[in-house]
Design a protein around this motif. Sequence first.
Motif, PDB file in Angstrom:
ATOM      1  N   ILE A 155      -2.430  25.644   3.518  1.00 30.26           N
ATOM      2  CA  ILE A 155      -1.134  26.317   3.436  1.00 30.26           C
ATOM      3  C   ILE A 155      -0.025  25.306   3.695  1.00 30.26           C
ATOM      4  O   ILE A 155      -0.225  24.303   4.374  1.00 30.26           O
ATOM      5  CB  ILE A 155      -1.009  27.503   4.430  1.00 30.26           C
ATOM      6  N   HIS A 156       1.169  25.596   3.137  1.00 30.39           N
ATOM      7  CA  HIS A 156       2.348  24.757   3.315  1.00 30.39           C
ATOM      8  C   HIS A 156       3.500  25.621   3.844  1.00 30.39           C
ATOM      9  O   HIS A 156       4.355  26.057   3.069  1.00 30.39           O
ATOM     10  CB  HIS A 156       2.756  24.103   1.990  1.00 30.39           C
ATOM     11  N   PRO A 157       3.547  25.859   5.137  1.00 30.45           N
ATOM     12  CA  PRO A 157       4.636  26.688   5.686  1.00 30.45           C
ATOM     13  C   PRO A 157       5.954  25.918   5.837  1.00 30.45           C
ATOM     14  O   PRO A 157       6.337  25.521   6.938  1.00 30.45           O
ATOM     15  CB  PRO A 157       4.097  27.139   7.053  1.00 30.45           C
ATOM     16  N   HIS A 158       6.646  25.714   4.730  1.00 32.17           N
ATOM     17  CA  HIS A 158       8.032  25.260   4.780  1.00 32.17           C
ATOM     18  C   HIS A 158       8.867  26.535   4.923  1.00 32.17           C
ATOM     19  O   HIS A 158       8.917  27.363   3.999  1.00 32.17           O
ATOM     20  CB  HIS A 158       8.400  24.505   3.508  1.00 32.17           C
ATOM     21  N   VAL A 159       9.513  26.691   6.049  1.00 36.61           N
ATOM     22  CA  VAL A 159      10.085  27.996   6.399  1.00 36.61           C
ATOM     23  C   VAL A 159      11.546  27.856   6.850  1.00 36.61           C
ATOM     24  O   VAL A 159      11.965  26.794   7.311  1.00 36.61           O
ATOM     25  CB  VAL A 159       9.259  28.669   7.514  1.00 36.61           C
ATOM     26  N   PRO A 160      12.317  28.955   6.756  1.00 36.08           N
ATOM     27  CA  PRO A 160      13.697  28.924   7.234  1.00 36.08           C
ATOM     28  C   PRO A 160      13.819  29.130   8.736  1.00 36.08           C
ATOM     29  O   PRO A 160      14.812  28.736   9.328  1.00 36.08           O
ATOM     30  CB  PRO A 160      14.360  30.075   6.469  1.00 36.08           C
ATOM     31  N   GLU A 161      12.795  29.748   9.351  1.00 39.37           N
ATOM     32  CA  GLU A 161      12.780  29.972  10.795  1.00 39.37           C
ATOM     33  C   GLU A 161      11.347  29.818  11.282  1.00 39.37           C
ATOM     34  O   GLU A 161      10.395  30.183  10.576  1.00 39.37           O
ATOM     35  CB  GLU A 161      13.298  31.376  11.150  1.00 39.37           C
ATOM     36  N   PRO A 162      11.126  29.302  12.493  1.00 40.07           N
ATOM     37  CA  PRO A 162       9.762  29.066  12.976  1.00 40.07           C
ATOM     38  C   PRO A 162       8.885  30.312  12.970  1.00 40.07           C
ATOM     39  O   PRO A 162       7.679  30.233  12.680  1.00 40.07           O
ATOM     40  CB  PRO A 162       9.975  28.550  14.398  1.00 40.07           C
ATOM     41  N   GLU A 163       9.478  31.460  13.278  1.00 42.49           N
ATOM     42  CA  GLU A 163       8.672  32.678  13.369  1.00 42.49           C
ATOM     43  C   GLU A 163       8.101  33.113  12.018  1.00 42.49           C
ATOM     44  O   GLU A 163       7.165  33.926  11.961  1.00 42.49           O
ATOM     45  CB  GLU A 163       9.479  33.818  13.981  1.00 42.49           C
ATOM     46  N   ASN A 164       8.636  32.591  10.919  1.00 39.52           N
ATOM     47  CA  ASN A 164       8.126  32.956   9.598  1.00 39.52           C
ATOM     48  C   ASN A 164       6.700  32.475   9.359  1.00 39.52           C
ATOM     49  O   ASN A 164       5.990  33.007   8.505  1.00 39.52           O
ATOM     50  CB  ASN A 164       9.032  32.397   8.497  1.00 39.52           C
ATOM     51  N   THR A 165       6.274  31.467  10.112  1.00 35.99           N
ATOM     52  CA  THR A 165       4.941  30.915   9.905  1.00 35.99           C
ATOM     53  C   THR A 165       3.842  31.935  10.189  1.00 35.99           C
ATOM     54  O   THR A 165       2.776  31.900   9.574  1.00 35.99           O
ATOM     55  CB  THR A 165       4.748  29.679  10.800  1.00 35.99           C
ATOM     56  N   GLN A 166       4.088  32.846  11.112  1.00 35.97           N
ATOM     57  CA  GLN A 166       3.052  33.808  11.476  1.00 35.97           C
ATOM     58  C   GLN A 166       2.573  34.606  10.260  1.00 35.97           C
ATOM     59  O   GLN A 166       1.394  34.965  10.167  1.00 35.97           O
ATOM     60  CB  GLN A 166       3.577  34.762  12.550  1.00 35.97           C
ATOM     61  N   ALA A 167       3.467  34.864   9.317  1.00 43.87           N
ATOM     62  CA  ALA A 167       3.091  35.621   8.120  1.00 43.87           C
ATOM     63  C   ALA A 167       2.015  34.892   7.318  1.00 43.87           C
ATOM     64  O   ALA A 167       1.158  35.536   6.689  1.00 43.87           O
ATOM     65  CB  ALA A 167       4.317  35.886   7.249  1.00 43.87           C
TER      66      ALA A 167
END
Length: 383
Positions: free
Chosen positions: A216-228
């Motif tokens: 997976i590549h969790p490039h996210v706008p907020e850290p909490e988005n990674t949990q998804a």
Amino acid sequence: MPLRLPIIALATALTLSAGSGETMKPVKPLAYGALGANFNQNLDALDYRELRESGARWVRGFFPMPATDQGDPAAHFAIKTITEAAGRGHDTILSLKFPYDRASFPQPGSPEMAAELARLDRVLPAVLGKVDILTIGNEPFIESLPAERDTRLNVFYETVARHVIDVRRARCGGDCATTLYMGALNRLDLADRRTPAAERWMTFVRETPELAGVDIHPHVPEPENTQAFLDYILPRMRPDQTYLVTEFSLVWHWKKHLRDPIAPAFAQRYGFAAGTQVWQVIKAAIDAPFPQRQWNDFLTSSPWFMDQAGFLRDQMRLYRGTGRLAVATYAFKQDDLMTTDFGPAKDPWLLNSVYVPYTVRPRGNGLSAPSLWLKDFKALQKS
């Protein structure tokens, strides 16, 4: 809730005794929980002194499959560097990149698919048994035509994966030193990316025993988005499977702040006009790299950055806490693509890097300057 297993126990190789009293070879651990250095397409920028300074054992990059047409894949800098790193004792991950964002996926049985599989037949002998992990795909749901991110994508990658599995079995046997993953899924924090094609992707991973898991590549706008991302992949894998995180960052968070005004104290100290925007300071650093202290002062005076200064620590705690992380690799070094035509609409990947050769003056002996991420990167090698 995902299964939580003790990382330390999993990271210890087990030695089993056979019924005859013979000692079997060590069993590969289920989850390493390691943090390594990601170079993407820039493996030629690898500097072993920087790897030693950072403590990184794992090295990751990708190989673009069309490069096979330009000559012997073993001589290509990406494969040459990754196998050299393996020979020098580093653990290694190579992702095979299939760029179909400007052409349709070839159909099974077509001459185009035969040509793609022939490319694999040239690449695989150069890496099987040499790299520790081979990831089939880089970012398939980005490196494809938007209209074809459906069953056509699945059929192509499943065809490729089965071919890799067959070649691996023929060349390495059942105890091949190269483990296979499928990669990598992006933006699973967005509902419209959790598509039937993504579901089929995970089903194929789960139902194919030769695959160790998914990337997976969790490039996210907020850290909490990674949990998804974790909530999506973990229930869809076999209990014996693990996952990779070969890229992760807050690039979309940084981008939201490129037009923010810089701190007045920083502007006054370094001679920037009042109201200068973040992107303009970064552009100035690209045009004439800053001294280390000035670059650090720029970031530490920026609330949008310092509010996320614990990102690396927090993300690794999240990944390791699942008990299912094989390896995560983080952006190790700025490259020229990150700096070309930099402006307020540019994706600011360069803010992720552990080493910053394009925005900070080099140190002596040709070493790149470290970023503020280096301290946590080094500390996480010991966790």
